[in-house]
Design a protein around this motif. Sequence first.
Motif, short mmCIF file in Angstrom:
data_model
loop_
_atom_site.label_atom_id
_atom_site.label_comp_id
_atom_site.label_asym_id
_atom_site.label_seq_id
_atom_site.Cartn_x
_atom_site.Cartn_y
_atom_site.Cartn_z
N GLY A 87 -26.51 59.65 82.88
CA GLY A 87 -26.67 61.16 83.37
C GLY A 87 -27.81 61.92 82.61
N PRO A 101 -27.21 55.03 77.68
CA PRO A 101 -27.61 53.91 78.56
C PRO A 101 -28.01 54.50 79.95
CG PRO A 101 -25.01 54.21 78.13
CD PRO A 101 -25.60 55.19 77.27
N TYR A 132 -22.38 62.96 92.75
CA TYR A 132 -23.06 62.68 94.00
C TYR A 132 -22.38 61.87 95.00
CZ TYR A 132 -27.22 63.15 91.41
OH TYR A 132 -28.14 63.51 90.75
N THR A 177 -31.13 61.96 83.12
CA THR A 177 -32.15 62.62 84.26
C THR A 177 -31.62 63.83 85.01
OG1 THR A 177 -33.44 60.48 84.49
CG2 THR A 177 -33.38 62.20 85.99
P1 ADP Z 1 -29.77 58.13 83.50
O1 ADP Z 1 -31.23 59.14 83.60
O2 ADP Z 1 -29.19 58.26 82.31
O3 ADP Z 1 -30.28 56.56 83.72
P2 ADP Z 1 -29.13 59.49 86.00
O4 ADP Z 1 -28.79 60.77 85.67
O5 ADP Z 1 -30.21 59.05 86.81
O6 ADP Z 1 -28.68 58.65 84.64
O7 ADP Z 1 -27.79 59.19 87.06
C1 ADP Z 1 -26.45 58.96 86.60
C2 ADP Z 1 -25.73 58.51 87.87
O8 ADP Z 1 -25.81 59.27 88.89
C3 ADP Z 1 -25.92 57.07 88.01
O9 ADP Z 1 -24.83 56.32 88.23
C4 ADP Z 1 -26.93 57.11 89.20
O10 ADP Z 1 -26.62 55.86 89.94
C5 ADP Z 1 -26.17 58.48 89.98
N1 ADP Z 1 -27.10 59.02 90.78
C6 ADP Z 1 -28.48 59.67 90.19
N2 ADP Z 1 -29.02 60.12 91.24
C7 ADP Z 1 -28.34 60.09 92.38
C8 ADP Z 1 -28.68 60.36 93.95
N3 ADP Z 1 -29.52 61.18 94.14
N4 ADP Z 1 -27.49 59.95 94.79
C9 ADP Z 1 -26.32 59.39 94.29
N5 ADP Z 1 -26.22 58.95 92.94
C10 ADP Z 1 -27.27 59.12 92.05
#
Ligand code: ADP
Length: 359
Positions: free
Chosen positions: A42, A38, A13, A44
Amino acid sequence: MSFITIDNATRRYPKGVVALDRVSLEIKRGEWLAVMGPSGSGKTTLLNLLGGLDRADEGRVIVDGLDLARIPRPELIRYRRERVGLVFQQFHLIPYLNALENVMLAQYLHSMADQGEAIRALERIGLGDRLRHLPSQLSGGEKQRVCIARALINRPKLILADEPTGSLDAENERAVMDLFAQMHEGGQTIVMVTHDLVIGRRASRQIQLEHGRVAGEFLTHQQDEEAIDEVLEYLWLKGEGEPAAHEICAIGARLATPQLLDRMRVRGILDPENLAFTEEGRRRAEHLIRRHRLAETLFSETFQMHESAVEEEACFFEHILSPVMTDSICGFLNHPPACPHGKPIPRGECCAGRQREVL
Ligand code: ADP
Ligand code: MG
């Protein structure tokens, strides 16, 4: 072949965030995988890639033979609609359709609406008395259950669930998990993100993500034992100079991760310093190889099975034959010194002084 292959997938990102960092993962058809880790690790992002909602910047994500980063958009949309059921919190229900209509819309988009089937799906998750309620008239947990009914109604090959029990009370949590267990028994593949260790244990396999990388695999006790057996066989065959292309070697070689090797050291199966067996490890490996090769001999000599079937059955029997059965087979075969491939069969106590001549 695996149902899902994630091969070195990276998703970045802006501002230098690496949400997934060269993740590789194989998921078998019918497997129920729990992805733990945690917040921000990553999870989601991984589900989004599998659901075709987002694409990897590097690496490949292949589901059911489709390379999701390469197929054209219309095909990706069809993939989502026909093969995937998404249980995601941010997928809101349509506010002006009631619970039943929300589920029927999913049926319609897939193939054909069937009111009776939609009612039964809502009844199964305890919403039989909420069919005509609008989303605004439902509690958070009820809305989530409608989402689950909607995701599962078309019996998708792949179910992707992001914290599916996140906002449910204990009773609903159990109902939803039982539903997942039914889907799993029916052969559907499930990838489920959860924080909850107890929920995670319902899955057939668990992985842990940390900082966008797979930090470990946690298997059930029996799977762990089988994985250790595979690695022991691999190390044994390597010691014999068996080429690594051998099928069993390939499984064992893949399972021989630093984490599993460490667990084997902690358990006193491997030497703390290197890949050598301890006395206990050598004994266990020897028994395994003996069972495997005796089973092979039994199947080829007695049942005259085809070579590939022999191999498959032997792989199964090596984990379940008791020592008594193994000795009986050995005696029945007159204590053969070598398997059909000419590899030596380790001797057992029953063989003392009674081994038959090499043919
Ligand atoms: P989890 O589901 O394990 O909590 P995510 O996959 O949602 O984690 O996110 C992984 C990392 O990517 C996090 O640091 C989050 O802040 C970042 N992130 C997720 N989606 C976006 C986005 N659309 N833009 C920027 N950063 C993102
Ligand atoms: Mg998340």
